[in-house]
Design a protein around this motif. Structure first.
Motif, PDB file in Angstrom:
ATOM      1  N   MET A   1       0.858  -1.201   0.000  1.00 11.42           N
ATOM      2  CA  MET A   1       0.000   0.000   0.000  1.00 11.42           C
ATOM      3  C   MET A   1       0.893   1.250   0.000  1.00 11.42           C
ATOM      4  O   MET A   1       1.122   1.863   1.037  1.00 11.42           O
ATOM      5  CB  MET A   1      -0.922  -0.024   1.221  1.00 11.42           C
ATOM      6  CG  MET A   1      -1.777  -1.295   1.298  1.00 11.42           C
ATOM      7  SD  MET A   1      -3.054  -1.238   2.581  1.00 11.42           S
ATOM      8  CE  MET A   1      -2.093  -1.285   4.082  1.00 11.42           C
ATOM      9  N   ASP A   2       1.370   1.638  -1.162  1.00  8.10           N
ATOM     10  CA  ASP A   2       2.380   2.702  -1.219  1.00  8.10           C
ATOM     11  C   ASP A   2       1.856   3.953  -1.922  1.00  8.10           C
ATOM     12  O   ASP A   2       1.010   3.875  -2.816  1.00  8.10           O
ATOM     13  CB  ASP A   2       3.612   2.172  -1.969  1.00  8.10           C
ATOM     14  CG  ASP A   2       4.820   3.079  -1.776  1.00  8.10           C
ATOM     15  OD1 ASP A   2       4.911   3.734  -0.722  1.00  8.10           O
ATOM     16  OD2 ASP A   2       5.667   3.133  -2.687  1.00  8.10           O
ATOM     17  N   GLY A   3       2.395   5.086  -1.501  1.00  5.42           N
ATOM     18  CA  GLY A   3       2.065   6.355  -2.155  1.00  5.42           C
ATOM     19  C   GLY A   3       1.244   7.309  -1.294  1.00  5.42           C
ATOM     20  O   GLY A   3       0.842   8.375  -1.758  1.00  5.42           O
ATOM     21  N   ASN A   4       1.046   6.947  -0.032  1.00  3.28           N
ATOM     22  CA  ASN A   4       0.239   7.805   0.851  1.00  3.28           C
ATOM     23  C   ASN A   4       0.865   9.184   1.044  1.00  3.28           C
ATOM     24  O   ASN A   4       0.177  10.213   1.020  1.00  3.28           O
ATOM     25  CB  ASN A   4       0.102   7.170   2.238  1.00  3.28           C
ATOM     26  CG  ASN A   4      -0.641   5.857   2.213  1.00  3.28           C
ATOM     27  OD1 ASN A   4      -1.267   5.509   1.221  1.00  3.28           O
ATOM     28  ND2 ASN A   4      -0.570   5.118   3.309  1.00  3.28           N
ATOM     29  N   GLY A   5       2.189   9.192   1.263  1.00  4.46           N
ATOM     30  CA  GLY A   5       2.881  10.455   1.543  1.00  4.46           C
ATOM     31  C   GLY A   5       2.815  11.398   0.353  1.00  4.46           C
ATOM     32  O   GLY A   5       2.523  12.601   0.509  1.00  4.46           O
ATOM     33  N   ARG A   6       3.054  10.852  -0.847  1.00  3.34           N
ATOM     34  CA  ARG A   6       3.020  11.702  -2.049  1.00  3.34           C
ATOM     35  C   ARG A   6       1.611  12.198  -2.319  1.00  3.34           C
ATOM     36  O   ARG A   6       1.399  13.317  -2.761  1.00  3.34           O
ATOM     37  CB  ARG A   6       3.580  10.925  -3.252  1.00  3.34           C
ATOM     38  CG  ARG A   6       5.100  10.897  -3.271  1.00  3.34           C
ATOM     39  CD  ARG A   6       5.618   9.830  -4.179  1.00  3.34           C
ATOM     40  NE  ARG A   6       5.440   8.511  -3.580  1.00  3.34           N
ATOM     41  CZ  ARG A   6       5.504   7.379  -4.248  1.00  3.34           C
ATOM     42  NH1 ARG A   6       5.692   7.393  -5.549  1.00  3.34           N
ATOM     43  NH2 ARG A   6       5.359   6.229  -3.635  1.00  3.34           N
TER      44      ARG A   6
ATOM     45  N   ILE B   1       0.821   6.831  12.289  1.00  6.37           N
ATOM     46  CA  ILE B   1       0.450   5.522  11.716  1.00  6.37           C
ATOM     47  C   ILE B   1      -0.069   4.607  12.826  1.00  6.37           C
ATOM     48  O   ILE B   1      -1.076   3.913  12.660  1.00  6.37           O
ATOM     49  CB  ILE B   1       1.653   4.892  10.967  1.00  6.37           C
ATOM     50  CG1 ILE B   1       2.000   5.725   9.724  1.00  6.37           C
ATOM     51  CG2 ILE B   1       1.343   3.451  10.573  1.00  6.37           C
ATOM     52  CD1 ILE B   1       3.308   5.344   9.037  1.00  6.37           C
TER      53      ILE B   1
ATOM     54  N   ALA C   1       1.369  -2.920   5.666  1.00  7.31           N
ATOM     55  CA  ALA C   1       0.950  -1.680   6.320  1.00  7.31           C
ATOM     56  C   ALA C   1       2.114  -0.948   6.985  1.00  7.31           C
ATOM     57  O   ALA C   1       2.107   0.283   7.075  1.00  7.31           O
ATOM     58  CB  ALA C   1      -0.126  -1.979   7.364  1.00  7.31           C
TER      59      ALA C   1
ATOM     60  N   HIS D   1      -1.797   8.890   5.135  1.00  8.49           N
ATOM     61  CA  HIS D   1      -1.971   7.565   5.750  1.00  8.49           C
ATOM     62  C   HIS D   1      -3.430   7.337   6.139  1.00  8.49           C
ATOM     63  O   HIS D   1      -3.932   6.212   6.046  1.00  8.49           O
ATOM     64  CB  HIS D   1      -1.060   7.419   6.973  1.00  8.49           C
ATOM     65  CG  HIS D   1       0.400   7.463   6.618  1.00  8.49           C
ATOM     66  ND1 HIS D   1       0.935   6.664   5.629  1.00  8.49           N
ATOM     67  CD2 HIS D   1       1.435   8.209   7.090  1.00  8.49           C
ATOM     68  CE1 HIS D   1       2.234   6.914   5.520  1.00  8.49           C
ATOM     69  NE2 HIS D   1       2.556   7.851   6.384  1.00  8.49           N
TER      70      HIS D   1
ATOM     71  N   ASN E   1      10.256   0.844   8.229  1.00 12.56           N
ATOM     72  CA  ASN E   1       9.510   2.101   8.366  1.00 12.56           C
ATOM     73  C   ASN E   1       9.745   2.810   9.709  1.00 12.56           C
ATOM     74  O   ASN E   1       9.366   3.978   9.869  1.00 12.56           O
ATOM     75  CB  ASN E   1       8.003   1.880   8.137  1.00 12.56           C
ATOM     76  CG  ASN E   1       7.643   1.608   6.688  1.00 12.56           C
ATOM     77  OD1 ASN E   1       6.702   0.869   6.393  1.00 12.56           O
ATOM     78  ND2 ASN E   1       8.372   2.209   5.746  1.00 12.56           N
TER      79      ASN E   1
ATOM     80  N   GLU F   1       5.430  10.876  12.309  1.00 14.01           N
ATOM     81  CA  GLU F   1       4.759  10.070  11.272  1.00 14.01           C
ATOM     82  C   GLU F   1       4.469   8.656  11.799  1.00 14.01           C
ATOM     83  O   GLU F   1       3.362   8.132  11.621  1.00 14.01           O
ATOM     84  CB  GLU F   1       5.618   9.999  10.000  1.00 14.01           C
ATOM     85  CG  GLU F   1       4.935   9.171   8.920  1.00 14.01           C
ATOM     86  CD  GLU F   1       5.602   9.242   7.556  1.00 14.01           C
ATOM     87  OE1 GLU F   1       6.490  10.092   7.338  1.00 14.01           O
ATOM     88  OE2 GLU F   1       5.214   8.426   6.693  1.00 14.01           O
TER      89      GLU F   1
ATOM     90  N   ARG G   1       1.786  14.326   5.805  1.00 16.86           N
ATOM     91  CA  ARG G   1       1.855  12.917   5.387  1.00 16.86           C
ATOM     92  C   ARG G   1       0.837  12.052   6.116  1.00 16.86           C
ATOM     93  O   ARG G   1       0.290  11.097   5.559  1.00 16.86           O
ATOM     94  CB  ARG G   1       3.273  12.373   5.609  1.00 16.86           C
ATOM     95  CG  ARG G   1       4.312  12.948   4.661  1.00 16.86           C
ATOM     96  CD  ARG G   1       5.691  12.385   4.959  1.00 16.86           C
ATOM     97  NE  ARG G   1       5.731  10.940   4.782  1.00 16.86           N
ATOM     98  CZ  ARG G   1       5.944  10.327   3.614  1.00 16.86           C
ATOM     99  NH1 ARG G   1       6.148  11.031   2.530  1.00 16.86           N
ATOM    100  NH2 ARG G   1       5.954   9.018   3.553  1.00 16.86           N
TER     101      ARG G   1
ATOM    102  N   ARG H   1      11.345   6.373   9.865  1.00 17.75           N
ATOM    103  CA  ARG H   1      10.617   7.621   9.558  1.00 17.75           C
ATOM    104  C   ARG H   1      10.547   8.526  10.792  1.00 17.75           C
ATOM    105  O   ARG H   1      10.730   8.050  11.918  1.00 17.75           O
ATOM    106  CB  ARG H   1       9.215   7.273   9.057  1.00 17.75           C
ATOM    107  CG  ARG H   1       9.308   6.493   7.756  1.00 17.75           C
ATOM    108  CD  ARG H   1       7.967   6.267   7.155  1.00 17.75           C
ATOM    109  NE  ARG H   1       8.142   5.573   5.871  1.00 17.75           N
ATOM    110  CZ  ARG H   1       7.302   5.638   4.883  1.00 17.75           C
ATOM    111  NH1 ARG H   1       6.205   6.346   4.989  1.00 17.75           N
ATOM    112  NH2 ARG H   1       7.531   4.984   3.764  1.00 17.75           N
TER     113      ARG H   1
HETATM  114  C1  IPE Z   1       3.010   3.766   2.303  1.00 22.61           C
HETATM  115  O1  IPE Z   1       2.990   5.069   1.836  1.00 22.61           O
HETATM  116  C2  IPE Z   1       2.635   3.670   3.752  1.00 22.61           C
HETATM  117  C3  IPE Z   1       3.730   3.232   4.625  1.00 22.61           C
HETATM  118  C4  IPE Z   1       4.924   2.919   4.252  1.00 22.61           C
HETATM  119  C5  IPE Z   1       3.441   3.173   6.052  1.00 22.61           C
HETATM  120  P1  IPE Z   1       4.276   5.991   1.957  1.00 22.61           P
HETATM  121  O2  IPE Z   1       4.226   6.702   3.258  1.00 22.61           O
HETATM  122  O3  IPE Z   1       5.508   5.199   1.722  1.00 22.61           O
HETATM  123  O4  IPE Z   1       4.030   7.000   0.781  1.00 22.61           O
HETATM  124  P2  IPE Z   1       5.131   7.596  -0.184  1.00 22.61           P
HETATM  125  O5  IPE Z   1       5.797   6.431  -0.852  1.00 22.61           O
HETATM  126  O6  IPE Z   1       6.089   8.367   0.677  1.00 22.61           O
HETATM  127  O7  IPE Z   1       4.371   8.464  -1.127  1.00 22.61           O
END
Ligand code: IPE
Ligand code: IPE
Ligand code: MG
Length: 242
Positions: free
Chosen positions: A23-28, A83, A67, A41, A72, A79, A37, A75
């Protein structure tokens, strides 16, 4: 070939029996909208709930989602805390709604570093949903593929190193003897595995999408499944088209 390998072709309907999702790309997604960010999430958690419901509707037997990885923790603390708060919220809702949804929930990963409250909710979710048969959702928390393999080796050693083959070794993984994923989906544009299910993905079909996870909806899952259905899985043999 291992006995389990013969089961890998997916369900009788041609749909995958087991879908795994990074499940990637939440931050962007959040950054694009000028949001923190953590808002990404939160939107990602909504997307997960939507996807789990849709998979259940389609009759997908197993959904395994990544998840939070063993990496992770690198981070920023706020953040990670955000989460964890979302996880607590999800588990609380799951505990409230599980009698209605009848989905078995399993958590894969080492829960030791989590708060006692989060650990208790994870255990409760697993225990209370253990007998449900409306599909299985596996949530990978503090999960790493290499860590899983090392743990499997340790469990095997702790049992006195019994005779080993691929199926037996696989049974020491978090999922025990569930079928391997047929389809791995990674939204968010990156084309890597990021330490996910290194053992189990041996013959999964890979599907990468540029759509960010919070925007990955039912139509996107339909596209991934359609791509999967169009693939010829050969498992090392000569295929029909060859
Ligand atoms: C995935 O989204 C969620 C986790 C890793 C917890 P990201 O937080 O990695 O989102 P991007 O890749 O920075 O956009
Ligand atoms: C993988 O995404 C982990 C989860 C989605 C939980 P990351 O965003 O952590 O992966 P990298 O850092 O891009 O490889
Ligand atoms: Mg990412």
């Amino acid at each position: 070939m291992s006995a389990k390998g013969n089961d890998l072709a997916g369900g009788p309907s041609g749909l995958p029996r087991h879908i795994a999702v990074i499940m990637d790309g939440n931050g962007r997604w959040a950054k694009r909208q000028g949001l923190p960010r953590t808002a990404g999430h939160s939107a990602g958690a909504d997307s997960f709930r939507r996807m789990a419901r849709y998979c259940q509707k389609l009759g997908i037997e197993y959904l395994t989602v990544y998840a939070f990885s063993t990496e992770n923790w690198k981070r920023p603390k706020d953040e990670v805390d955000g989460i964890m708060a979302l996880l607590e919220r999800y588990l609380r809702q799951a505990l409230r709604d599980m009698d209605k949804e009848k989905v078995r929930i399993r958590i894969f990963g080492d829960l030791a570093p989590f708060s006692p409250e989060l650990r208790r909710m994870c255990e409760q979710c697993m225990e209370r949903s253990a007998a449900y048969t409306g599909g299985q959702v596996n949530i990978c928390l503090n999960y790493g593929g290499r860590d899983e393999i090392v743990r499997a080796a340790k469990k095997w050693a702790a049992e006195g190193c019994p005779e080993l083959d691929e199926d037996r070794f696989g049974s020491y993984m978090w999922g025990g003897s569930i079928p391997d994923p047929d389809l791995l989906i990674r939204p968010g544009g990156e084309k890597r595995i990021s330490n996910f299910l290194l053992w189990e993905l041996a013959y999964a079909e890979l599907y990468f999408s540029d759509v960010l996870w919070p925007d990955f909806d039912e139509a996107e899952l339909d596209k991934a499944i359609a791509a999967y259905c169009g693939r010829e899985r050969r498992f090392g043999a000569v295929g029909e088209s060859q």
